[in-house]
Design a protein around this motif. Structure first.
Motif, mmCIF file in Angstrom:
data_model
loop_
_atom_site.group_PDB
_atom_site.id
_atom_site.type_symbol
_atom_site.label_atom_id
_atom_site.label_comp_id
_atom_site.label_asym_id
_atom_site.label_seq_id
_atom_site.Cartn_x
_atom_site.Cartn_y
_atom_site.Cartn_z
ATOM 1 N N ASP A 1 0.808 -1.218 0.000
ATOM 2 C CA ASP A 1 0.000 0.000 0.000
ATOM 3 C C ASP A 1 0.844 1.272 0.000
ATOM 4 O O ASP A 1 0.560 2.218 0.728
ATOM 5 N N GLY A 2 1.929 1.262 -0.777
ATOM 6 C CA GLY A 2 2.736 2.477 -0.898
ATOM 7 C C GLY A 2 4.052 2.465 -0.155
ATOM 8 O O GLY A 2 4.815 3.423 -0.247
ATOM 9 N N GLU B 1 7.974 0.906 0.571
ATOM 10 C CA GLU B 1 9.014 0.558 -0.391
ATOM 11 C C GLU B 1 10.104 -0.292 0.241
ATOM 12 O O GLU B 1 10.420 -0.139 1.417
ATOM 13 N N LYS C 1 4.327 3.171 4.227
ATOM 14 C CA LYS C 1 3.641 4.193 3.435
ATOM 15 C C LYS C 1 3.641 5.568 4.091
ATOM 16 O O LYS C 1 3.333 6.561 3.435
#
Length: 160
Positions: free
Chosen positions: A98-99, A101, A111
């Protein structure tokens, strides 16, 4: 929250409550504490969340909606010492999803920009091996990884 130990304050840009909710969904041993709201005295908009208290895995946190002035950097991270590979996989996926990395050497950024180190069992033992050659080979293998692969680190350490 008790008066013992340390409480980590994380500075967010308006999304402290969403971050606390996210962490409570990722870390099953957690609980939400008090939520403090800005008043007419400011500096935030009256009624909006100023601080949110939460606890995960026994660690106390306060999420502060302080604004955009101070973003997170990798200079501070939280280590998650996992019980097994399945747990390491779970945290890796939950924090990069969900964003989030992937980073190198077992690091991820969620995120919200908070950095975490997902440490599977045996990884620290390999890079801290009392045999300097084994430790160097395990560390060199780790430096080429994103998510830590302890079996590969062990193979590298044993290859001497």
């Amino acid at each position: 929250m008790s008066g013992k130990g340390f409480t980590t304050c994380l500075w967010f840009d308006g999304n402290a409550e969403a971050a606390a909710d996210h962490y409570l969904s990722v870390f099953k041993d957690g609980k939400l504490g008090r939520i403090g709201r800005y008043t007419d005295a400011g500096p935030g908009q009256a009624g909006s969340v100023m601080v949110v208290e939460f606890e995960i895995n026994g660690q106390q946190f306060i999420g502060l909606n302080g604004g955009p002035q101070f973003p997170f950097t990798e200079a501070i991270s939280f280590q998650i010492r996992c019980a097994d590979e399945a747990e390491a996989d779970y945290y890796w996926d939950a924090l990069t999803g969900d964003g989030g990395e992937e980073g190198v050497c077992g690091w991820v950024k969620d995120k919200f920009g908070v950095s975490w180190q997902v440490i599977p069992p045996g990884a620290i033992d390999l890079i801290a091996d009392p045999d300097p050659g084994r430790a160097a080979r395990a560390t060199a293998a780790m430096m080429r990884m994103k998510k830590l692969d302890v079996a590969e680190m062990r193979r590298a350490a044993d290859a001497g």
